[in-house]
Structures are given as structure tokens and as C-alpha cells.
Design a protein around this motif. Structure first.
Motif, short mmCIF file in Angstrom:
data_model
loop_
_atom_site.label_atom_id
_atom_site.label_comp_id
_atom_site.label_asym_id
_atom_site.label_seq_id
_atom_site.Cartn_x
_atom_site.Cartn_y
_atom_site.Cartn_z
N ALA A 6 14.11 1.38 0.35
CA ALA A 6 14.86 0.43 -0.57
C ALA A 6 14.07 -0.61 -1.04
O ALA A 6 14.09 -1.04 -2.20
CB ALA A 6 16.07 -0.14 0.28
N GLU A 7 12.97 -1.38 -0.13
CA GLU A 7 12.43 -2.31 -0.65
C GLU A 7 11.44 -1.75 -1.65
O GLU A 7 10.95 -2.28 -2.79
CB GLU A 7 11.69 -2.88 0.53
CG GLU A 7 10.90 -4.13 0.23
CD GLU A 7 11.37 -5.09 -0.07
OE1 GLU A 7 10.90 -6.17 -0.53
OE2 GLU A 7 12.54 -5.30 0.42
N ILE A 8 10.62 -0.47 -1.54
CA ILE A 8 10.07 -0.15 -2.58
C ILE A 8 10.79 0.13 -3.72
O ILE A 8 10.13 -0.23 -4.93
CB ILE A 8 9.13 1.43 -2.15
CG1 ILE A 8 8.11 0.99 -0.89
CG2 ILE A 8 8.62 2.26 -3.15
CD1 ILE A 8 7.72 2.12 -0.31
N GLU A 9 11.81 0.61 -3.88
CA GLU A 9 12.69 0.86 -4.94
C GLU A 9 12.96 -0.36 -5.70
O GLU A 9 12.64 -0.75 -6.82
CB GLU A 9 13.94 1.86 -4.48
CG GLU A 9 14.45 2.25 -5.88
CD GLU A 9 15.65 3.23 -5.56
OE1 GLU A 9 16.35 3.84 -6.51
OE2 GLU A 9 16.41 3.01 -4.41
N PRO B 49 0.70 -1.18 -0.03
CA PRO B 49 -0.10 -0.11 0.02
C PRO B 49 0.91 1.32 -0.06
O PRO B 49 0.32 2.47 -0.60
CB PRO B 49 -0.69 0.05 1.34
CG PRO B 49 -0.80 -1.46 1.61
CD PRO B 49 0.51 -2.16 0.94
N LEU B 50 2.12 1.21 0.70
CA LEU B 50 2.88 2.37 0.72
C LEU B 50 3.46 2.54 -0.56
O LEU B 50 3.61 3.80 -1.24
CB LEU B 50 4.03 2.03 1.62
CG LEU B 50 3.81 2.29 2.96
CD1 LEU B 50 5.03 1.70 3.81
CD2 LEU B 50 3.19 3.37 3.59
N LEU B 51 3.84 1.42 -1.22
CA LEU B 51 4.33 1.57 -2.76
C LEU B 51 3.18 2.35 -3.77
O LEU B 51 3.59 3.12 -4.40
CB LEU B 51 4.79 0.31 -3.37
CG LEU B 51 5.18 0.24 -4.96
CD1 LEU B 51 6.31 1.29 -5.36
CD2 LEU B 51 5.49 -1.06 -5.12
N LEU B 52 1.92 1.84 -3.59
CA LEU B 52 1.04 2.45 -4.24
C LEU B 52 0.65 3.80 -4.04
O LEU B 52 0.41 4.76 -4.81
CB LEU B 52 -0.41 1.71 -4.19
CG LEU B 52 -0.57 0.26 -4.71
CD1 LEU B 52 -1.73 -0.68 -3.99
CD2 LEU B 52 -0.48 0.12 -6.08
N ASP B 53 0.57 4.24 -2.66
CA ASP B 53 0.63 5.57 -2.42
C ASP B 53 1.94 6.41 -2.92
O ASP B 53 1.73 7.75 -3.45
CB ASP B 53 0.78 5.97 -0.81
CG ASP B 53 -0.44 5.36 -0.33
OD1 ASP B 53 -1.46 5.31 -0.92
OD2 ASP B 53 -0.22 5.20 1.17
N VAL B 54 2.88 5.98 -3.19
CA VAL B 54 4.18 6.80 -3.71
C VAL B 54 3.94 6.80 -5.28
O VAL B 54 4.33 7.77 -5.48
CB VAL B 54 5.56 5.95 -3.07
CG1 VAL B 54 6.58 6.39 -4.09
CG2 VAL B 54 5.77 6.12 -1.81
N LEU B 55 3.52 5.84 -5.90
CA LEU B 55 3.33 5.96 -7.29
C LEU B 55 2.12 7.06 -7.58
O LEU B 55 2.41 7.80 -8.60
CB LEU B 55 2.98 4.33 -7.83
CG LEU B 55 3.99 3.55 -7.93
CD1 LEU B 55 3.55 2.25 -8.15
CD2 LEU B 55 4.99 4.01 -8.56
N GLU B 56 1.27 7.05 -6.89
CA GLU B 56 -0.13 7.86 -6.98
C GLU B 56 0.39 9.36 -6.72
O GLU B 56 0.13 10.40 -7.48
CB GLU B 56 -1.24 7.46 -6.24
CG GLU B 56 -2.37 8.22 -6.56
CD GLU B 56 -2.86 7.90 -8.15
OE1 GLU B 56 -3.25 8.65 -8.85
OE2 GLU B 56 -2.70 6.73 -8.61
N HIS B 57 1.24 9.64 -5.80
CA HIS B 57 1.79 10.66 -5.36
C HIS B 57 2.73 11.28 -6.66
O HIS B 57 2.84 12.29 -7.10
CB HIS B 57 2.73 10.73 -4.15
CG HIS B 57 3.43 12.03 -4.03
ND1 HIS B 57 4.78 12.13 -4.27
CD2 HIS B 57 3.24 13.13 -3.39
CE1 HIS B 57 5.60 13.19 -3.95
NE2 HIS B 57 4.59 13.98 -3.36
N ASP B 58 3.84 10.36 -7.19
CA ASP B 58 4.55 10.70 -8.25
C ASP B 58 3.60 11.15 -9.52
O ASP B 58 4.12 11.84 -10.19
CB ASP B 58 5.41 9.32 -8.53
CG ASP B 58 6.66 9.28 -7.49
OD1 ASP B 58 6.67 10.04 -6.45
OD2 ASP B 58 7.49 8.35 -7.38
N ARG B 59 2.59 10.22 -9.78
CA ARG B 59 1.81 10.54 -10.85
C ARG B 59 1.43 12.02 -10.82
O ARG B 59 1.29 12.71 -11.58
CB ARG B 59 0.71 9.61 -10.89
CG ARG B 59 -0.17 9.79 -12.24
CD ARG B 59 -1.72 9.15 -12.29
NE ARG B 59 -1.60 7.72 -11.79
CZ ARG B 59 -1.31 6.97 -12.89
NH1 ARG B 59 -1.17 7.13 -14.32
NH2 ARG B 59 -1.47 5.51 -12.66
N GLY B 60 0.97 12.38 -9.76
CA GLY B 60 0.56 13.79 -9.47
C GLY B 60 1.47 14.70 -9.78
O GLY B 60 1.16 15.86 -10.37
#
Length: 127
Positions: free
Chosen positions: A106-109, A21-32
Motif C-alpha cells: 500500500a505504501e509503495i502504491e 529500495p523496494l519501490l525501485l526494485d518493483v519499478l525495475e521489475h515492471d519495466r522489464g
């Protein structure tokens, strides 16, 4: 990270359940952020983020399914200054998993690279 009586695959499921879920949040933030910038290839960028989100969501769905099957239940998920603390029940026993923010990042990356079919060792070519 391992607790007594906890199998490595059970620990991994809780970790996946927490990190994805943290990865999904990061991706949505980056999309914005990317949508507000003047990109030359916005379609490509959005397609890459869509691909990453689809892969992460599929893995999260499987982790949730496996957790239900194994009787794992997360009942507490706290963000602290140092990282995340997760409390959960497995076969009637209470366990705690802690992850530092550096490990989480690191894990998300690493997962993002894997979803794109890249090796993290190839990271240097991007800079």
C-alpha cells in the motif's frame, strides 16, 4: 511502530530507507515486464517509470543523508513470510521496526501515485 525514545521523524527515515529500495526494485521489475510486452506507447511507459525512479531515488538519497546526520544506522534488514523486520541503532539504543507486506504494498502504491501527481482516490478511473 514507534519505540520509546524514538522520534516520529526518525522512525519515518528508517521506514523510507527500507521502503524506497523496494519501490525501485518493483519499478525495475515492471519495466522489464513492460519491455517484453507489445506496448503501443513504450516511450511514454519508460518515461513514467524513469520519473518514478528519479523521485524515489531523490527521496532515498535525502533519507540516507538525514540518517547519517541523526546518527541512525540500520544493521539488519530481514524479509519474512509476513513482511520486513528492520533493526537499527539510534542514539546508542537498539530499535526494531516491523512492516507487514500489505502495508508495504500500500505504501509503495501510495508513493507512486504521489510521485506522478495523482491521488490514490483517482485510482478507479484506471480500471
Amino acid at each position: 511502530m514507534l519505540s520509546i525514545g524514538l522520534k516520529p521523524d526518525e522512525s519515518k527515515l528508517v521506514k523510507d530507507y527500507t521502503l524506497l529500495p523496494l519501490l525501485l526494485d518493483v519499478l525495475e521489475h515492471d519495466r522489464g515486464v513492460l519491455c517484453r510486452s507489445d506496448l503501443k506507447t513504450p516511450e511514454l511507459t519508460n518515461a513514467m517509470i524513469d520519473h518514478l525512479q528519479s523521485a524515489a531515488l531523490a527521496e532515498l538519497t535525502e533519507a540516507r543523508r538525514s540518517m547519517r546526520k541523526k546518527g541512525l544506522k540500520v544493521y539488519e534488514n530481514r524479509k519474512t513470510k509476513l513482511g520486513l523486520e528492520v533493526e537499527f541503532v539510534c542514539r546508542g539504543y537498539h530499535h526494531k521496526l516491523s512492516m507487514l507486506w500489505g502495508l508495504i504494498e500500500a505504501e509503495i502504491e501510495q508513493r507512486s501515485y504521489t510521485y506522478l501527481g495523482l491521488k490514490i482516490a483517482e485510482k478507479g478511473w484506471m480500471h
